[in-house]
Design an enzyme around this catalytic site. Structure first.
Site, PDB file in Angstrom:
ATOM      1  CB  CYS A   1       1.458  -2.548   0.284  1.00  0.00           C
ATOM      2  SG  CYS A   1       2.771  -1.752   1.182  1.00  0.00           S
ATOM      3  CB  CYS A   2       0.451   0.404  -3.866  1.00  0.00           C
ATOM      4  SG  CYS A   2       1.958  -0.236  -4.394  1.00  0.00           S
TER       5      CYS A   2
ATOM      6  CB  CYS B   1       2.207   2.348  -7.194  1.00  0.00           C
ATOM      7  SG  CYS B   1       1.830   4.096  -7.531  1.00  0.00           S
TER       8      CYS B   1
ATOM      9  CB  CYS C   1       8.431   1.675  -1.465  1.00  0.00           C
ATOM     10  SG  CYS C   1       7.047   2.879  -1.329  1.00  0.00           S
TER      11      CYS C   1
ATOM     12  CB  CYS D   1       8.458  -2.919  -4.140  1.00  0.00           C
ATOM     13  SG  CYS D   1       7.368  -3.766  -2.828  1.00  0.00           S
TER      14      CYS D   1
END
Length: 254
Positions: free
Chosen positions: A131-132, A238, A212, A215
């Site tokens: 995702c990062c 990240c 974000c 998280c």
């Protein structure tokens, strides 16, 4: 789709030279105060080829205030991951107005990559690294591609993983500059008070490092400032400050 990386021998040659240059700058200028580092880097070392990267998070105001004193037109890159707190987006706009910054560059994830990798928007639930990568690492590589160097607001006190943070460091073929690396929490607080800087509203609720919203959690008493990031996971960064960015920065498409 991203192009294939350049041959590794080419990357190694570039990195060796940049690493030596970064080490030299650190030895010559790393002891200077943040304002002097910013001024020398922006006006002399990397004139017209440097940007700043800001999350507009818990302590972003200090670096941005210093940059505005030197050059309000200096490009400031903001990664709009699509998962930010609304408070962060509002804080970004407020600081831009406060400081008169005129060159904010909002970089978003590649839409095709998101559709392929995270079509439901829930990738963070089962693979935070992926995702990062798609929401931060690859976009940042695109954001800094036109520049030879960039500023960050990272500091040694923020986490044990940053305890040896230099002021100048090589990242692929570019140099990352951390003017506030030596600062303490007291230095940060004193500067905020002395210049009456606006604070991210989430700080009042215990968010001392803000990423974000899925998280990020408030920091518990006695924990370091970044402990609320990816709580419950071994993850502490990240990826935009790790080797994943270096790989992206040496991609032939950049």
């Amino acid at each position: 789709m991203l192009a294939k990386p350049r041959p590794l021998d080419h990357i190694a040659d570039v990195d060796d030279g940049i690493a030596a240059k970064a080490a030299g700058f650190d030895a010559l200028y790393g002891h200077l105060g943040p304002i002097e580092i910013i001024e020398r880097s922006a006006n002399d070392l990397f004139h017209d080829e440097i940007a700043a990267v800001s999350s507009f998070g818990a302590d972003s105001a200090v670096l941005l205030h210093m940059i505005a004193k030197i050059d309000r037109t200096l490009p400031v890159i903001f990664l709009d991951t699509g998962k930010h707190f609304e408070e962060t987006l509002g804080y970004r706009d407020a600081l831009v107005a406060d400081f008169g910054l005129t060159n904010i560059r909002v970089i978003k994830p590649d839409e095709a990559a998101l559709e392929r990798i995270d079509p439901t928007g829930n990738l963070h639930q089962n693979n935070t690294d992926a995702c990062c990568d798609v929401r931060k690492v690859e976009p940042l590589a695109r954001g800094v591609a036109p520049f030879r160097a960039w500023f960050t607001g990272r500091k040694r006190f923020q986490a044990s993983t940053r305890a040896a943070l230099p002021v100048f460091e090589a990242v692929g073929p570019r140099i990352r500059i951390n003017p506030l690396a030596h600062w303490t929490t007291s230095d940060q607080a004193d500067y905020m008070r002395a210049h009456a800087l606006r604070e991210n509203p989430l700080v009042a609720y215990g968010y001392l490092s803000i990423g974000c919203f899925p998280c990020t959690q408030p920091v518990q008493p006695g924990e370091d400032a970044r402990s609320g990031r990816w709580a419950g996971h071994a993850k502490t960064e990240c990826g935009i400050h790790l080797s994943g960015l270096e790989v992206s920065l040496t991609d032939a498409s950049l």
